[in-house]
Design a protein around this motif. Structure first.
Motif: not given
Length: 132
Positions: A1-3, A5, A7, A45-46
């Motif tokens: 998910c971070r890759q 972006r 959220t 963060r998610l």
């Protein structure tokens, strides 16, 4: 998910999934638990949301057809062979015994889940970094 972006992630769980999950948790795990309409992961963060959680599957299928949206079946190789499938079948069988049973079940579990979601829990508490 971070890759990517990401959220916020929306799942398509519906009232039928809530009922099956509730009874699956009850009978398999001895817990009274369902599916939250909103859950935070990874220190916030998610966020996962389930916007259709209180809508029954036949209503969703009718709306999708009316809006000419595709309706998919579950591609999972275990679909129809799992404990979840057994719970879904059990709920359908019980609800078939009376016109109001399914409606009453969905309304009761929906009210219960909304009440449960409204209580402060770990997802609304500050995380290890002290952020809410």
């Amino acid at each position: 998910c971070r890759q990517y972006r990401v959220t916020l992630l929306a799942f398509g769980h519906n009232a039928d999934d809530l009922a099956a999950t509730f009874f699956l948790n009850l009978f398999q795990n001895g817990r009274v638990d369902g599916l939250s309409g909103r859950e935070s992961f990874f220190g916030g963060r998610l966020t996962v949301i389930r916007p259709l959680l209180l809508v029954d599957k036949p209503t969703i299928v009718r709306a999708a057809k009316a809006w000419e949206l595709p309706v998919f079946s579950n591609p999972c190789p275990m679909a129809g062979k799992s404990m979840r499938h057994e719970a879904e079948t059990w709920v359908r069988t019980i609800c078939a015994g009376g016109k109001k049973r399914g409606v009453n079940l969905h309304h009761a579990l929906g009210r219960w889940q909304l009440g449960k979601d409204a209580r402060p829990g770990p997802e609304t508490a500050p995380d290890a970094a002290g952020e809410a």
